[in-house]
Design an enzyme around this catalytic site. Structure first.
Site, mmCIF file in Angstrom:
data_model
loop_
_atom_site.group_PDB
_atom_site.id
_atom_site.type_symbol
_atom_site.label_atom_id
_atom_site.label_comp_id
_atom_site.label_asym_id
_atom_site.label_seq_id
_atom_site.Cartn_x
_atom_site.Cartn_y
_atom_site.Cartn_z
ATOM 1 N N GLU A 115 14.556 -6.276 -3.072
ATOM 2 C CA GLU A 115 14.167 -7.600 -2.563
ATOM 3 C C GLU A 115 12.756 -8.034 -2.933
ATOM 4 O O GLU A 115 12.399 -9.197 -2.761
ATOM 5 C CB GLU A 115 14.354 -7.679 -1.043
ATOM 6 C CG GLU A 115 13.513 -6.729 -0.239
ATOM 7 C CD GLU A 115 14.334 -5.596 0.344
ATOM 8 O OE1 GLU A 115 14.038 -5.192 1.488
ATOM 9 O OE2 GLU A 115 15.255 -5.104 -0.327
ATOM 10 N N ASN A 116 11.946 -7.126 -3.462
ATOM 11 C CA ASN A 116 10.618 -7.546 -3.906
ATOM 12 C C ASN A 116 10.625 -8.108 -5.325
ATOM 13 O O ASN A 116 9.579 -8.344 -5.909
ATOM 14 C CB ASN A 116 9.618 -6.386 -3.811
ATOM 15 C CG ASN A 116 10.001 -5.204 -4.666
ATOM 16 O OD1 ASN A 116 11.135 -4.745 -4.640
ATOM 17 N ND2 ASN A 116 9.064 -4.696 -5.439
#
Length: 501
Positions: free
Chosen positions: A327-328
């Site tokens: 998700e980064n």
């Protein structure tokens, strides 16, 4: 009583002048106390260390009472916003995750600082909206949780009593589903680190350093960029610009070193020490990871939470290829690197060093969470503190004891009809208490979202429509009665029980 509005806190922007400043100290000299600072970075990756240290050098007597907005607050003694929070220059934080910042957690629990927790995808979207002139939006993230009710404490007193709580969210139903209204987020000054910037302020970011950098630049009144390479106008191909110069006001040389929060290396398969006998805990973890791998089909796009879920890909057959989303800002995450492959600009959601597979892409957090909330990810595997019989998940805080933050978890489970949510966890907590419960007693990450539960003892399937739990697989040597004795939730037993491999 005076009714005059306070003057603007952001430094004045001089159009037409040079954006190049000789150093970070001169670029931050006119930042005012009380300002809201948008600080880029994820963990210690992409953090504007040069600018943060320059702000720190001004001291708490000259620069104080800051509100800082970031995904997380750095690591004590190693960099990030912890430099400013430890120095007493920040009295309020807006974050998605504290991580392993024990010093900051203690400061919060004893009244030393206010912390507003915000789900990671919501934080990114609030910043994006702020920069785009959109005052508010509706999101499924956080529905039916303390976020909706405004019950996550923002400020405690020295005895740990709540003196300020979050704000309840307005909710609305769309197509039978609950959504929360979130307001835009802007700041006075954004500080970010770029790999390359030209004299017009155009910026290029490497890999996962772009997670929050472009978003924060757009949401600030004034943006200061520290660049590892400052080049003449025309040196950057227009196709390569990640952040156009309209959003950048000051550029300074990046002189402080990059830091890596967790250097994680790939095991050398030829190392004889890899044959050392594994302890019981590792055997249990691998059993869960091996079974979790069966949820990943060829060609799937998957997101793996930190801890046990990350073991799953190592148990995939060689002919099964999946695309791992972090998700980064990664799609196509690879294995941990060798010592020679370590790159501080490529980390995963656990702040660990990783590699990228051929065909990978990197992007900012609004793009990432658009994939997640939009249901484009096939399977998401997460850990848990508690899971209920109807698929409620609690995995981010224990009130008064553990205050880590939800990070991206609330977003990851926000579209369970499109993205299958799998929990991979030990069956009981360290104190022996059941994790599979009839009803969660801990604050929810999401309600009625989990479809499959995999533990070291067994596998449960959750009927999210009827709220019923069914035992479908047992680990070798485990009997149904042992599962019953260690499970708080009521469950049915499948007519044909399978054995976990």
């Amino acid at each position: 009583m005076s009714t005059e509005k306070p003057g603007p806190l952001a430094p004045k922007i001089e159009r037409g002048g040079s954006k190049l400043f000789k150093d970070a100290d001169s670029a931050v000299a006119d930042i005012k106390s009380g300002s809201t600072i948008l600080s880029s970075g994820f963990g210690l990756c992409g953090v504007a260390e040069t600018l943060i240290n320059a702000m720190h050098r001004r001291g708490a007597d000259q620069l104080h009472s800051l509100t800082a907005v970031s995904n997380n607050a750095g690591a004590p003694g190693r960099g990030g916003l912890s430099t400013l929070t430890h120095g007493g220059q920040v009295n309020r934080l807006i974050l998605s995750y504290l991580g392993n910042n024990k010093a900051l957690e203690r400061k919060y629990l004893t009244g030393g600082i206010a912390i507003e927790l915000c789900p990671q995808g919501t934080l990114a979207e609030r910043l994006r909206a702020g920069g785009a002139g959109i005052p508010a939006f509706f999101t499924p993230t956080g529905a039916h949780t303390f976020i909706q009710e405004g019950k996550i404490p923002v400020r405690m007193d020295e005895k740990g009593q709540v003196v300020e709580s979050g704000k309840p969210r307005e909710s609305r139903e769309f197509n039978g589903k609950t959504y929360l209204m979130e307001t835009a987020l802007t700041g006075d000054v954004a500080i970010l680190r770029a790999w390359k910037a030209d004299e017009a302020g155009n910026c290029v970011f490497r890999y996962t350093t772009k997670a929050f950098s472009p978003i924060m630049a757009k949401a600030a009144t004034l943006t200061i960029v520290e660049a590892e390479n400052i080049v003449p106008i025309g040196s950057i191909d227009p196709n390569d610009v990640d952040l156009p110069g309209i959003f950048v006001d000051r550029v300074v040389p990046a002189t402080d070193d990059k830091h890596i929060e967790i250097v994680k290396l790939r095991e050398d398969e030829s190392d004889p020490s890899n044959g050392i006998a594994k302890d019981a805990a590792q055997i249990e973890r691998e059993r869960i990871g091996r079974r979790a791998a069966k949820e990943l089909k060829h060609g799937y796009y998957v997101n793996l939470g930190v801890g046990i879920p990350t073991l799953a890909p190592s148990f995939l057959p060689k002919d099964v290829k999946v695309w791992i989303q972090s998700e980064n800002g990664i799609l196509g995450m690879g294995a941990y690197p060798t010592k020679d492959e370590v790159d501080p600009d490529i980390i995963n959601a656990g702040k660990e060093t990783v590699t990228l597979v051929p065909g990978a892409s990197t992007f900012d957090s609004t793009e990432s969470f658009g994939m997640i909330r939009g249901g484009h990810v096939d399977v998401s595997i997460l850990g848990a503190l508690q899971v209920s019989a109807n698929g409620d998940l609690a995995n981010y805080m224990i009130p008064g004891k553990v205050f880590k933050g939800m990070g991206g978890a609330m977003d990851l489970i926000s579209n369970p009809d499109q993205t299958k949510i799998v929990v991979a966890t030990s069956h009981v907590a360290k104190d022996g208490s059941p994790k599979i419960v009839q009803k969660c007693s801990l604050p929810l990450t999401g309600a009625n979202v989990v479809s499959t539960i995999i533990t070291d003892l067994c596998v449960f399937q959750v009927n999210r429509t009827s709220g019923e739990l069914t035992l479908t697989e047992l680990a070798p040597g485990v009997e149904v009665e042992e599962v019953r004795s260690k499970t708080d939730a009521k469950f049915a037993v499948a007519d044909s029980l399978e054995i976990m491999e």
